[in-house]
Design an enzyme around this catalytic site. Structure first.
Site, PDB file in Angstrom:
ATOM      1  N   GLY A   1       0.829  -1.198   0.000  1.00 46.39           N
ATOM      2  CA  GLY A   1       0.000   0.000   0.000  1.00 46.39           C
ATOM      3  C   GLY A   1       0.864   1.249   0.000  1.00 46.39           C
ATOM      4  N   SER A   2       0.367   2.283   0.644  1.00 47.06           N
ATOM      5  CA  SER A   2       1.045   3.579   0.574  1.00 47.06           C
ATOM      6  C   SER A   2       2.393   3.593   1.294  1.00 47.06           C
ATOM      7  CB  SER A   2       0.158   4.663   1.152  1.00 47.06           C
ATOM      8  OG  SER A   2      -0.993   4.781   0.354  1.00 47.06           O
ATOM      9  N   THR A   3       2.667   2.594   2.132  1.00 54.32           N
ATOM     10  CA  THR A   3       3.988   2.579   2.776  1.00 54.32           C
ATOM     11  C   THR A   3       5.078   2.456   1.716  1.00 54.32           C
ATOM     12  OG1 THR A   3       3.970   0.179   3.031  1.00 54.32           O
ATOM     13  CG2 THR A   3       3.087   1.453   4.847  1.00 54.32           C
ATOM     14  N   TYR A   4       4.690   1.986   0.535  1.00 55.93           N
ATOM     15  CA  TYR A   4       5.639   1.788  -0.560  1.00 55.93           C
ATOM     16  C   TYR A   4       6.031   3.119  -1.196  1.00 55.93           C
ATOM     17  CZ  TYR A   4       7.604  -0.886  -4.488  1.00 55.93           C
ATOM     18  OH  TYR A   4       8.435  -1.465  -5.418  1.00 55.93           O
ATOM     19  N   LYS A   5       5.248   4.160  -0.931  1.00 55.78           N
ATOM     20  CA  LYS A   5       5.523   5.459  -1.564  1.00 55.78           C
ATOM     21  C   LYS A   5       6.910   5.985  -1.208  1.00 55.78           C
ATOM     22  CE  LYS A   5       0.704   6.829  -2.042  1.00 55.78           C
ATOM     23  NZ  LYS A   5      -0.436   7.448  -1.356  1.00 55.78           N
TER      24      LYS A   5
END
Lengths: 369, 633
Positions: B324-328
């Site tokens: 999810g957004s932790t990958y950003k």
């Protein structure tokens, strides 16, 4: 090599029968050692042993089909190859229980030190045949054959496999005693030996020292090395005159006995079949050995005589040392009982040896082309 | 001529005959000697030796060793061993099996002798292989069996050390469990040091460190008389207790994390970014490891393996989730480092992003307007990252993700760690025989799509960010020591690699992560603490639109299975981080609301104790400490 009808007529049926008889007894015995076990892999050892016997018979056939004089022509080459195998073991062999003895050959694990027993006999027989003397041999005449023996001896001692290494020395001494050595040379060797024994003591591994110490006094270490011998003696003795019966040896089935399917097979047999069974087995071995000597005596040529004497000596000493050790009259060294101990390399090599004996035996009347 | 040379002359022949005679004598003499010895042993001594073998006069008894303790970083004992007594039966020692059982039943005064009758079917009965009649018997029953040995031929008592899992469920996956060695394990055992009946670690630390924990069996050689009574002990080799293991785990944090998950499916991993030490490793739901002591019952096993929430799976190391957004953070790091964007680069977000004939939405339907990197991270703007991800491209993204340790096993000292998945063009071509689609890169930039990471990988990656770029191999074991405290083996922190990202970029990102938790409009404000500057990132990973939504994954979460997984990962304090945490709460909704509060609780526990170091940690499990050794003597 032309086919000669006399080869078939002279085929040594007696030798084949004796060897098959002993192997069959060995098979039943291995079945018994695996019968009451927890490990699945031990339960089916007898199936593998059947495979080894069959493979051994194939090698035996190969060994009597080709004229031994032809084989002997390449004796040094064969010996050299087996030394190379030993060197490979030294560097790449794999170890179990702290001893590096095996190499993998096409999915089988194989013990070159077993093979060397045979190739050494071939090499020594060829050497002594080529260097025949009418008088007794002196030390300097024995230098070369001694080196031939020493090379594999040291390689195997390093593995470490004291038992097999010793067998090589014993083969050597048996052969030189047979060809005749000057008494002075003998005396010198004995003296050197006496000096070397204390020196050799320091080269031995701790467990090997233990075994010799416990041979002197087994009760000194009832839990360790002495335990094997004590339990073996109880097993054999409790068999009595007629034995406890097949698959009923309590010492074996209760797993009191160590190394049941390898070095201590004879204890299993003697427990279950008693003194009478043991005597039958001993008589079979005696016939095998005497038959081997007869073959040696009637061999066509000196080389054949030496090969037959070497092989017979190998079988004789292995039988005597193994049974002597399980009976508690010799120290425990790892020497298998021919045709009874479980083990592929030993079985196949011994079968090949018997094939060579047949070879010498059936060609005794044939003139060299 | 050769013919003649090979013939033996007369002199030689007579010499040969003489030598053969000598050999004959030697052979016959030697074999006769063997025969004589056999006669002596079997016929003369036979009766006596037979008596000996019948009484089994010498009996070898194995003494099982105490298994080593497992302790947390503060030496609080997590796993202990205690003695239990089993009743064994050796069928070969009696002629009438049924009467022995009747006798035993009447002595117990209840007929509830619960043993497995199946083992007594004639084909399977091995006369000398002991059968375990009853495990862990009470003291009363033990006394009965001990005092009536004469009436109960073949019945014996075995002392078995049993594992006490003081941490219970909260440590179950991490510690693992033990059981009797199986025939398959025996066959596979190359060391040939295990024998049947031995205890062996089956999973977790118990399995991984089994060679250290197990200790060495002792042997007792006992002389026994005809009645089966022990006369004297001939020799004894004491068992050697197993080595004790000190973990890097902090039991307090483990407990807080476990309680915060509250039995719902999810995982928490906490790590010290300074050296990679794992402080907590929790997977939920869990199982009771003591169920496996002495073999798990059929019923319990069915319940465990049939549970739709898979309590046996260690989600912390083998649960694979889209990040999810932790990958950003990975996307931003790659773009900044490659010079594709600067911190000032801005994009307009009006709630969605058009590519070809497809529309990719931002989580904020109204859109974020014109936005630059810092605020895009703080508010987790998806459209901004669609743009950035497209600039970077799938293969460059994969390269950076890998350098941060994602998509490959971290190498933690536990069995059964999963790889995760970081896709590349090449991988897709190989796997699906189809070229990579640009739209897939768009999904990838916000951590959806083929991407899969484990919670442990996630915390390792964020630790690298926190400590300025070092990727550690997670360190779970501090040291292994002997009972007397002597250190047998210590496990130093192990630097795996350094991420190829400049300090400037890392500082920029850390600032943004601080903003996520502390700035107005940040998505991770639920993790805010006044006294510790927390930096973190929320993530929400969609379950339903997973392209590789395999059947197994679907059927796994029957209730609420369409809800998103909530992720939160953080570290604190932002300028000199001591702890990094990754939280995954399955099907729990948004990262900011469902996962961040869990991390907050762990941070509270960590910093509260730091403030008052004199205070003993709450008794997490029990107060067993080092005095529990050598119980056997």
């Amino acid at each position: 090599m032309k086919f000669d009808r006399r080869l078939f007529i002279n085929f040594d049926w007696m030798l084949l029968l004796v060897v098959l008889g002993i192997s069959l007894i060995g098979l039943l015995n291995i079945y018994s050692t695996g019968f009451n076990q927890v490990y699945a892999k031990q339960e089916f050892l007898y199936v593998k042993q059947i495979q080894w016997i069959v493979i051994g018979l194939v090698f035996m056939t190969a060994a009597f089909c080709v004229d031994y004089r032809f084989i002997s022509r390449y004796a040094y080459l064969i010996y050299g190859c087996s030394i190379v195998l030993l060197v490979i073991v030294f560097f790449y062999g794999y170890a179990t229980r702290g001893s590096q003895r095996w190499i993998l050959l096409g999915g089988f694990s194989f013990q070159p030190s077993e093979l060397v027993k045979l190739t050494l006999i071939l090499a020594l027989a060829k050497y002594f045949d080529h260097h025949r003397r009418n008088e007794f041999y002196r030390l300097r005449d024995l230098a070369v054959p001694f080196v031939i023996t020493l090379a594999p001896f040291l390689l195997i001692l390093k593995q470490p496999d004291l038992g097999t290494a010793m067998i090589l020395l014993i083969i050597f001494f048996s052969l030189i005693l047979f060809i005749g050595v000057h008494w002075k040379s003998l005396a010198w060797s004995a003296l050197v030996g006496l000096v070397l024994i204390p020196a050799g003591w320091f080269l031995l591994k701790d467990y090997q020292k233990d075994r010799i110490m416990t041979f002197v006094n087994p009760e000194s270490d009832p839990l360790g090395a002495g335990y094997h011998v004590i339990q073996s003696i109880i097993a054999i003795g409790s068999g009595g005159m007629t034995g406890k019966g097949f698959l009923k040896g309590t010492q074996t089935q209760l797993r009191f006995l160590p190394e049941r399917h390898t070095d201590f097979v004879f204890s299993v047999f003697a427990e279950e079949w008693g003194f009478l069974g043991g005597m039958v087995l001993l008589v079979l071995f005696l016939s095998l050995i005497l038959w081997g000597l007869k073959i040696a005596l009637h061999a066509r040529d000196y080389n054949g005589t030496l090969i037959a004497v070497g092989i017979t000596a190998l079988i004789f000493w292995e039988v005597v040392i193994n049974i002597g050790m399980v009976l508690g009259i010799l120290p425990v060294v790892g020497i298998p009982l021919p045709f009874l101990s479980y083990g592929g390399s030993s079985m196949v090599v011994l079968m090949t040896c018997v094939g060579l004996l047949m070879n010498v035996s059936m060609r005794r009347f044939i003139l060299q082309p | 001529m050769t013919e003649i040379r090979n013939q033996l002359n007369g002199h030689e022949t007579s010499a040969l005959h003489r030598r053969f005679k000598i050999m004959l004598v030697i052979v016959v003499a030697a074999l006769s000697l063997l025969a004589l010895r056999m006669w002596y042993l079997q016929v003369i001594e036979g009766e006596e030796l037979k008596q000996k073998s019948e009484n089994n006069s010498i009996r070898i008894r194995k003494i099982k060793p105490m298994r080593g303790l497992i302790m947390d970083t503060h030496r609080e004992v997590l796993v202990d061993s205690q003695c239990s007594f089993d009743v064994l039966f050796v069928p070969g020692r009696t002629r009438n099996i049924q009467s022995v059982f009747d006798q035993l039943g009447s002595l117990y005064q209840d007929a509830s002798l619960n043993f497995d009758r199946e083992v007594f079917t004639p084909g399977r009965l091995r006369p000398f292989v002991p059968i375990r009649l009853e495990r862990n018997v009470s003291r009363e029953k033990l006394a009965i069996v001990e005092t009536h040995t004469l009436d109960l031929p073949g019945v014996t008592v075995d002392v078995v050390p049993v594992r006490q899992y003081l941490g219970g469920e909260m440590m179950a996956h991490l510690i693992g469990y033990t059981g009797e060695i199986s025939p398959e394990e025996l066959d596979k055992d190359e060391s040939e040091t295990y024998t049947s009946g031995d205890l062996i670690g089956k999973s977790g630390i118990e399995k991984y460190l089994d060679p250290y924990l197990r200790g060495k069996s002792g042997i007792e050689q006992v002389e026994i008389n005809v009645l089966g009574k022990e006369v004297r002990v001939l020799g004894k080799e004491d068992p050697e207790p197993g080595y004790n293991v000190v973990l890097t785990i902090d039991a307090l944090l483990q407990k807080v994390a476990w309680e915060a998950l509250a039995g719902k499916p999810g995982a928490v991993v906490a790590m010290d970014p300074r050296d990679g030490s794992v402080l907590a490793l929790v997977s939920s739901p869990a199982y009771d490891p003591t169920l496996f002591n002495g073999g798990i019952s059929q019923e319990d096993w069915k319940k465990l393996s049939g549970d739709p929430f898979h309590p046996m799976e260690d989600r912390a190391i083998s649960g694979q989730y889209p990040p999810g957004s932790t990958y950003k953070m990975i996307v931003a790091a790659a773009a900044l480092q490659e010079g594709l964007i600067t911190p000032e680069t801005s994009f307009v977000c009006n709630g969605s992003y058009e590519l070809g004939n497809r529309t990719y939405r931002c989580w904020h339907k109204g859109g974020h307007g014109r936005i630059s990197l810092h605020r895009a991270i703080v508010q987790s703007c998806d459209v901004y990252f669609y743009n950035v991800g497209k600039l970077v491209g799938v293969d460059k993204l994969a390269e950076y993700a890998r350098r941060f340790g994602l998509g490959a096993p971290t190498g933690i000292d536990l069995p059964r760690e999963k790889n995760g998945m970081i896709p590349t063009r090449e991988w897709k071509q190989m796997r699906y025989k189809e070229p990579w689609q640009i739209g897939e890169t768009i999904s990838l930039s916000i951590g959806q799509g083929y991407n899969l990471v484990t919670p442990l990988q996630l915390v390792t990656a964020y630790s690298a960010l926190a400590n300025g770029g070092v990727v550690w191999r997670p360190r779970l074991i501090k040291q292994i020591e002997a009972v007397d405290g002597q250190v047998i083996k210590s496990f130093a922190p192990e630097r795996k690699s350094v991420v190829p990202v400049s300090t400037g970029v890392i500082e920029q990102l850390k600032k943004a992560l601080w903003g996520v938790v502390n700035e107005e409009g940040g998505t991770g404000r639920a993790a805010q603490r006044k006294d510790a500057d927390v930096a973190g990132k929320t993530g929400t990973s969609q379950v339903i639109s997973l392209p590789n939504n395999e059947k197994t994954r679907k059927s796994k979460y029957i209730p609420s299975r369409f809800r998103d997984h909530a992720l939160f990962t953080c570290f604190a304090p932002v300028h000199n981080p001591e702890i990094a945490i990754a939280v995954v709460a399955e099907n729990a909704g948004h990262g900011g609301s469902a996962a961040a509060p869990i991390a907050r609780k762990i941070l509270d526990a960590y910093f509260d104790r730091k403030k008052s170091p004199g205070k003993k940690p709450p008794v997490v499990i029990s107060d067993h400490r080092m005095e529990h050794q050598g119980l056997l003597h």
